[in-house]
Design a protein around this motif. Structure first.
Motif: not given
Length: 267
Positions: A181-188
């Motif tokens: 997936m595309y990701f840019q500093d997302g949360p857990l």
């Protein structure tokens, strides 16, 4: 405690997701449903667009919602839109979506005045969708406090495969299946034990990457990566998804939030 003010503002070019072709969701629990085959008007979704979102992010979320099996009608809302986020506007909607954006602390300063109307909307049976920044804002520190727990930054967490806050790709497991997936500093997500929630996806560390949770009589869907990312996102960041660009995970998040079997919250 992570420094949530460091996430850069993402620039996105607008590109509508193609509606042609049926999307096979049988493996995700939505067999027999295609994207937009029915001309029957769908329910209304309000999508935030304004200073707490990034250029093009709101449009990508709106397109995902319109092309989902529920086939939403969408309307942008925010301080500079024809419709602001008010109890009266929310009362006409079935779902409110908060897209990606820049830093959490900066966004919260712009969104905190909307917290009570959004909480009341969801508690009374509405639905909230949060993507990346919108998922951070579903948490409590700071945020709308809609989750049975809180969010934290995946980048920098123990064992994380991604160490950069730049736009990149990430490998997750969605309903147990490996996906890119595309990701840019997302949360857990850090959910309380026994919380009224379903984990749809996990990071390589086992931490939840996408969840659906109950809040009062409503439901909250939140995701760290970007299932709404279209080709313009990948092209703009010079990225290529080895498994192709698909929207089935986004549709699963939407439909699980709308119709998933999550026990009611006691709050």
């Amino acid at each position: 405690m992570t420094d949530r003010s460091r996430s850069p503002l993402i620039n996105r070019r607008r590109l509508l997701i193609g509606a042609g072709g049926a999307v096979v969701l049988a493996g995700l629990g939505w067999a027999g449903m295609s994207t937009v085959e029915s001309k029957k008007p769908g329910p209304l979704a309000l999508v935030y667009r304004g200073p707490a979102s990034c250029n093009g992010c709101s449009e990508s979320v709106a397109t995902l919602l319109r092309n989902s099996p529920t086939a939403f009608r969408t309307q942008f809302c925010g301080p500079d839109e024809a419709v602001d986020i008010t109890p009266a506007a929310l009362a006409k909607a079935t779902l409110y979506a908060q897209p990606g954006g820049g830093s959490v602390n900066s966004a919260w300063r712009k969104m905190r005045r909307y917290a009570d109307p959004i909480r009341s909307f969801v508690h009374q049976g509405g639905h909230y969708l949060g993507f990346c920044l919108g998922a951070y804002l579903a948490g409590a520190s700071p945020g709308f406090d809609l989750l049975p727990g809180d969010t934290d930054e995946y980048v920098g967490s123990p064992g994380a495969q991604v160490r950069t806050t730049d736009d990149t790709l990430i490998q997750i497991r969605w309903r147990g299946r490996p996906r890119t997936m595309y990701f840019q500093d997302g949360p857990l997500f850090r959910l309380r034990p026994g919380a009224p929630a379903v984990v749809l996806a996990t990071y390589d560390t086992g931490a939840p990457a996408a969840v659906v949770a109950a809040y009062g009589s409503g439901r909250v869907g939140a995701v760290g990566p970007h299932p709404e990312a279209d080709r313009s996102w990948y092209d703009g960041a010079d990225l290529s998804n080895p498994t192709g660009i698909h929207f089935d995970l986004g549709y699963d998040l939407v439909e699980s939030t709308m119709h998933g079997a999550v026990p009611p919250s006691k709050s």
